[in-house]
Design an enzyme around this catalytic site. Structure first.
Site, short mmCIF file in Angstrom:
data_model
loop_
_atom_site.label_atom_id
_atom_site.label_comp_id
_atom_site.label_asym_id
_atom_site.label_seq_id
_atom_site.Cartn_x
_atom_site.Cartn_y
_atom_site.Cartn_z
N HIS A 1 -2.96 2.18 8.33
CA HIS A 1 -4.03 1.38 7.73
C HIS A 1 -4.17 0.08 8.52
O HIS A 1 -3.16 -0.51 8.93
CB HIS A 1 -3.70 1.07 6.27
N HIS B 1 -12.96 -3.74 3.51
CA HIS B 1 -11.51 -3.94 3.63
C HIS B 1 -10.95 -3.42 4.96
O HIS B 1 -10.33 -4.18 5.69
CB HIS B 1 -10.79 -3.28 2.44
N GLU C 1 -18.45 10.99 22.48
CA GLU C 1 -17.19 11.67 22.16
C GLU C 1 -16.82 11.67 20.67
O GLU C 1 -15.88 12.36 20.27
CB GLU C 1 -16.04 11.02 22.94
N HIS D 1 -7.36 -3.33 9.67
CA HIS D 1 -8.60 -4.04 9.33
C HIS D 1 -9.47 -4.27 10.58
O HIS D 1 -9.61 -5.40 11.03
CB HIS D 1 -8.25 -5.41 8.72
N GLU E 1 0.83 -1.21 0.00
CA GLU E 1 0.00 0.00 0.00
C GLU E 1 0.86 1.26 0.00
O GLU E 1 0.39 2.34 0.38
CB GLU E 1 -0.94 0.00 1.22
P1 13P Z 1 1.03 -5.43 3.10
O1 13P Z 1 1.43 -6.70 3.81
O2 13P Z 1 1.60 -5.34 1.71
O3 13P Z 1 1.33 -4.21 3.94
O4 13P Z 1 -0.54 -5.47 2.87
C1 13P Z 1 -1.43 -5.60 3.93
C2 13P Z 1 -2.72 -4.94 3.68
O5 13P Z 1 -3.43 -4.62 4.61
C3 13P Z 1 -3.14 -4.65 2.29
O6 13P Z 1 -4.23 -3.77 2.26
ZN ZN Z 2 -5.43 -3.83 4.07
#
Ligand code: 13P
Ligand code: ZN
Length: 270
Positions: free
Chosen positions: A139, A210, A169, A141, A116
């Site tokens: 980033h 995602h 909050e 999940h 990413e």
């Molecule tokens: P990477 O292992 O390349 O960082 O990818 C993980 C991910 O969350 C892709 O969206």
């Molecule tokens: Zn991801």
């Protein structure tokens, strides 16, 4: 040279990856972080002229030419960063208008920067334009924010208003709201550009089905934004299917705006 592993930014970065894993936000290799470093933070830690190898980026980012980032490696597990930071992280300096990343330290097994990287670097460009003190793109999940994108309208105003109503909050922590991108192929320049554009207006951007992106001046700010939005999404997923008897009305959200001196995104309150 001092040991880079004892640098305060490195210790905080490692602590943060472990904490994100502990929260369940980074299964397997899920998630990635990039941290912009200043020249003074790097002084005495590395020789910026000693490039171990060069990684082509596949995009232009002239605004970041010469800037140095600590990033997670592609395919690396957040749970393992604390045990072998030099294998799982990389310190890279952009050159040639952003088309190349010179590896200065880390990725010792021959690995590369996160897949990413386009979204991270393009987002740094747009966040720095919005806030010159921005240093972090994060980033991950988180379960409930992802779950919410299966059952909630993806309209950004509606998505934001729902999160604001789930916990008092929220409007204080992210008064500018959250952006939402529909499902797109990850790891591409296209999702990178779309994310960067969204992050110029909000520090949070949900990727439907995602995960989420957050921007911040430091690791705590980005982490705290995700933590707060994810908690609100968790409450939503607990109550969405039940009869709702009470809520935080727009009048109450306006009281919070006044009390905490924040300005809700224009047009987001009725
Ligand atoms: P990477 O292992 O390349 O960082 O990818 C993980 C991910 O969350 C892709 O969206
Ligand atoms: Zn991801």
């Amino acid at each position: 040279m001092k040991d880079i592993l004892t640098a305060p930014f490195m210790e905080e970065f490692i602590r943060t990856t472990a904490e994100m894993y502990r929260h369940g936000w980074d299964e397997r290799n899920g998630g990635n972080i990039s941290m912009l470093l200043s020249e003074s933070e790097l002084e005495g830690l590395i020789d910026p002229e000693r490039v171990v190898r060069t990684i082509p980026t596949g995009f232009d980012a002239p605004e970041l030419d010469g800037r140095t980032f600590l990033v997670t490696g592609t395919g690396k597990y957040f749970k393992n960063v604390q045990y072998d930071p030099a294998k799982n992280l990389g310190l890279v300096r952009l050159s040639d208008g952003g088309r190349n990343a010179g590896l200065l330290w880390g990725l010792t097994d021959g690995g590369s920067v996160t897949s990413e990287f386009p979204a991270h670097m393009m987002s740094h460009v747009s966040r720095l334009a919005a806030d010159p003190e921005n240093r972090i793109i994060m980033h991950c999940h988180p379960n409930n924010l992802i779950a919410m994108t299966y059952v909630h309208d993806l309209d950004e105003r509606e998505f934001t208003r729902t999160l604001w109503r789930m916990e008092t909050e929220c409007i204080v922590v992210f008064p500018e709201g959250v952006s939402v991108l529909p499902w797109m192929l990850c790891g591409t320049n296209e999702i990178g550009r779309a994310t960067a554009q969204k992050l110029s207006l909000t520090r949070l951007c949900v990727w439907a089905q995602h995960g989420v992106y957050a921007a911040g001046r430091d690791l705590d700010e980005a982490f705290g934004l995700i933590e707060t939005a994810e908690k609100a999404a968790e409450i939503y997923m607990k109550i969405a299917h039940l009869p709702i008897k009470n809520t935080i009305t727009d009048a109450r959200l306006r009281l919070l705006e006044a009390r905490f001196g924040v300005k809700a995104r224009e047009g987001y309150l009725d």
